[in-house]
Design an enzyme around this catalytic site. Structure first.
Site, PDB file in Angstrom:
ATOM      1  N   ASP A 334       7.235  11.485  -4.963  1.00 35.67           N
ATOM      2  CA  ASP A 334       5.881  11.430  -4.429  1.00 35.67           C
ATOM      3  C   ASP A 334       4.910  11.031  -5.539  1.00 35.67           C
ATOM      4  O   ASP A 334       4.966  11.571  -6.657  1.00 35.67           O
ATOM      5  CB  ASP A 334       5.521  12.808  -3.866  1.00 35.67           C
ATOM      6  CG  ASP A 334       4.153  12.851  -3.239  1.00 35.67           C
ATOM      7  OD1 ASP A 334       3.937  12.146  -2.241  1.00 35.67           O
ATOM      8  OD2 ASP A 334       3.288  13.595  -3.750  1.00 35.67           O
ATOM      9  N   GLU A 371       7.463   6.368  -4.794  1.00 34.22           N
ATOM     10  CA  GLU A 371       6.240   6.023  -4.079  1.00 34.22           C
ATOM     11  C   GLU A 371       5.327   5.456  -5.168  1.00 34.22           C
ATOM     12  O   GLU A 371       4.770   6.215  -5.971  1.00 34.22           O
ATOM     13  CB  GLU A 371       5.611   7.242  -3.419  1.00 34.22           C
ATOM     14  CG  GLU A 371       4.359   6.895  -2.628  1.00 34.22           C
ATOM     15  CD  GLU A 371       3.672   8.114  -2.030  1.00 34.22           C
ATOM     16  OE1 GLU A 371       3.172   8.026  -0.901  1.00 34.22           O
ATOM     17  OE2 GLU A 371       3.607   9.152  -2.725  1.00 34.22           O
TER      18      GLU A 371
END
Length: 699
Positions: A334, A371
């Site tokens: 993330d 990401e």
């Protein structure tokens, strides 16, 4: 060009000073090692097994060099509840408080009392019988990712026993495994299962952090996802349930990828909870200005300072633990750009942590998916990670949504489309404009939807977000969705609109699953799950976010399309090249691509750039090292105006066998054959896939 990875982790990350942090068990108890460069004193506090508020020992740790503090005690045994507390100087950026009980950062288990900050670390027995089960090691070109939530996947499944609903065990129940296998996905990508906490702000609104992007600890599994029985038994049993889940999925040939949140923690901004890193060494664990103000590039109040060797090593050690002890197959990072920021807070793909993750032998064969952005300056880095990394491709998402949705909406209003077919063709072929030749098409993790944003159903059913239930007056969530409601906002009984929406979903799914790269399907999209227009449902732990397994006929039809598309992807190597082809060269494991217009003629530069030309024929031929040659023809028509397509006349092609069409409400049971030069009529917006059969098949 991407930087070449080093052959070993950066020297600082390999330093023996950081070895064996946390609790190491040995005869006669255990040894605790904690890192804090600025602390003046650190204490181990051990608690009564039955009462987490009753301490039975306070033992000082001794400094042993390089910022490490250590103590050995016979009280550190499996099942022991403990905490640490630290004292230090009162200087800008330091937040020491000797009275605060802290989670030890390397804890493998946690127990909680009554308060938000009332956590205790637990010494865990990590033994587990894997019974010879090993990781599936699915190659990336055959990987199809299924992104889902541990609780939401099985919470309402009628084939899963109620005691297992919404649990780790429920996720690996035979009824769930049957669904994954029938669908054809090869990997579950789970939203965070690191222990996490709900923000006080949400608790005040009676909501919860459902998604889990608020890490409390990087080594402990989230206990709330375990069965009630194992929660009662304690952290040992919770960990065994997680490992049991992984073992059962591996036996079924399914990999487990974890969405990991190392970019920030649940300690939020200054004034937030002080549960672990902030109390141990706030100055070195979090990015700050000289005056102690946080540099927040995550939008969550704090940013882990991976320019500090100890913080970077904490991340690396966590990954090693999950990959080795828990046998996890991959990680989706993330806001990964945060992890690659240097001491000046600028992103660099050559960051020691990013290099170390790729080079670490303990992580060999583990899938690493970034990401590739955060919310700080210079935070958008799609395509800029190094060799060995795969990336969520937001350019793919946006282009595909535009082509099938917002461009169609625009054309209805203006009677002309804003762009032609060139952009989506680049994405179909593996996004070579975004990723280097060295990394190839498999660097791209393609997605149309994800947990964050509209579901597939809502993407074709809503023009705007409907997030009032989140308690933020509809201010939260993305405003630019590239969605199209096709004539009515949300629910409608109009049969024409509903049919058009269903076809739009099939076109989007067809594009996703037939593109070069690694496809990621969001759980529930295979049967058109809706969140009633909420594009930021992170705070809803309810039937809004739990998958429903009672489906109407059209949902069963849509799921059949997804299963067919995944099967066709696996059967046709031309759809999943490992490398980009080079004109005039033989590149093994690449797909040679030829592009034709609706007349069966080679695409001209003029047509590529003509916004009114929205029809494309795409022939891809595999160049395998060992398998027989495979060729496919994909026809894409991105306009609501009907078109007659002339199939191209290409070398050695005897016929085209139709394998799949987005025009069918349910996948056709029988394939139809068509000759080169034959004309086929397509109504507005459609995709069709053919296998090219040759007169003299190539060896």
């Amino acid at each position: 060009m991407s930087p070449a990875p080093s052959t070993a982790p950066a020297p600082a990350l390999s330093s023996p000073a950081f070895d064996d942090l946390g609790v190491t068990l040995h005869d006669g108890g255990g040894t605790l090692r904690v890192w804090s460069e600025d602390a003046d004193a650190i204490e181990l506090v051990v608690f009564d097994d039955a009462d987490l508020d009753w301490s039975i020992a306070d033992i000082p740790l001794e400094p042993v060099g390089d910022g490490v503090w250590s103590v050995s005690s016979d009280l550190l045994r499996p099942g022991a509840r403990y905490a640490v507390r630290a004292d230090g100087p009162r200087t800008p950026g330091a937040t020491f408080n000797r009275g605060t009980l802290l989670i030890e950062p390397y804890s493998r288990g946690l127990a909680t009392g009554d308060g938000y900050e009332d956590w205790r670390s637990v010494v865990v027995d990590r033994s587990f019988d894997w019974g010879g089960v090993t990781k599936p090691l699915t190659p990336m070109d055959r990987t199809v990712i299924y992104e889902g939530h541990v609780k939401g996947l099985s919470k309402r499944h009628p084939g899963v026993p109620p005691a297992l609903h919404g649990t780790y065990a429920g996720l690996a129940h035979p009824a769930m495994i049957e669904h994954y296998q029938q669908l054809g996905v090869t990997a579950l990508q789970l939203l965070p299962i690191h222990a996490f906490a709900t923000e006080p702000r949400l608790l005040q609104h009676g909501l919860a952090n459902y998604w889990g992007y608020n890490s409390l600890n990087f080594f402990t599994p989230h206990a709330a996802y375990a069965t009630e029985e194992n929660r009662r038994r304690g952290p040992d049993a919770v960990l065994r349930e997680v490992k049991g889940m992984v073992k059962l999925l591996h036996e079924a040939g399914i990999e487990v990828i974890l969405d990991v949140v190392y970019n920030h923690t649940s300690e939020e901004g200054l004034g937030g909870p002080r549960t672990s890193l902030r109390g141990l060494d706030n100055r070195h664990y979090y990015r700050q200005q000289d005056d102690g103000t946080y540099i927040d590039v995550t939008g969550c109040g704090n940013s882990l300072n991976t320019a500090t060797d100890a913080a970077a090593r904490l991340v690396l050690d966590s990954l090693r633990y999950w990959a080795q002890d828990v046998q996890i197959d991959g990680f989706r990072f993330d806001l990964a750009a945060t992890l690659g920021r240097d001491a000046a807070h600028a992103f660099t793909p050559d960051h020691p942590l990013l290099r170390g993750i790729i080079a670490d032998p303990a992580l060999a064969g583990v899938k690493k998916i970034a990401e590739p952005w955060d919310v700080g300056m210079g935070g958008w880095q799609t395509g800029n990670f190094g060799d060995g990394w795969h990336e969520w491709n937001d350019r793919y998402r946006d282009r595909v949504r535009n082509f099938w949705l917002s461009d169609i909406d625009y054309a209805r209003r203006a009677d002309v489309t804003p762009v032609g077919v060139g952009g989506v063709a680049t994405r179909l072929a593996g996004s070579s404009h975004t990723f280097s030749a060295e990394r190839g098409p498999l660097a791209s993790v393609n997605f149309v939807t994800a947990h964050d944003g509209f579901t597939l159903h809502d993407l074709v059913s809503y023009d705007v977000k409907h997030n009032l239930g989140n308690g933020e007056q509809n201010r939260d969530g993305a405003d630019t969705n590239r969605s199209f409601n096709h004539g009515a906002e949300g629910h409608t009984d109009d049969a024409g609109i509903l049919a058009t929406r269903r076809k739009a979903m099939r076109n989007l799914l067809g594009t996703l699953l037939l593109s070069a790269g690694v496809p990621m399907l969001t759980a529930g999209d295979e049967f058109g799950r809706s969140q009633r227009g909420n594009n930021n449902a992170y705070c809803h732990d309810s039937p809004l976010t739990w998958l429903s397994w009672e489906h109407a006929g059209w949902q069963e039809d849509l799921q059949a399309h997804v299963a067919r598309l995944i099967a066709l992807r696996q059967q046709n190597p031309a759809l999943r090249p490992v490398r980009y082809a080079k004109r005039g060269e033989h590149v093994p494991s690449a797909s040679v691509m030829e592009w034709y217009d609706e007349h069966g003629e080679t695409m001209s530069d003029e047509r590529w750039n003509d916004s009114s030309k929205r029809t494309l024929q795409y022939v891809a031929a595999s160049t395998p090292e060992h398998e027989a040659r495979n060729r496919i023809l994909l026809v894409v028509h991105g306009s609501e105006r009907p078109v007659t397509v002339t199939l191209p006349e290409i070398d050695d092609a005897q016929r085209f066998v139709r394998l799949w069409s987005s025009l069918d409400e349910r996948p056709a049971q029988e394939a139809s054959a068509h000759a080169p030069g034959e004309r086929i009529d397509l109504p507005g917006t459609a995709m069709e896939l053919f296998r090219v059969e040759s007169v003299n098949p190539h060896p």
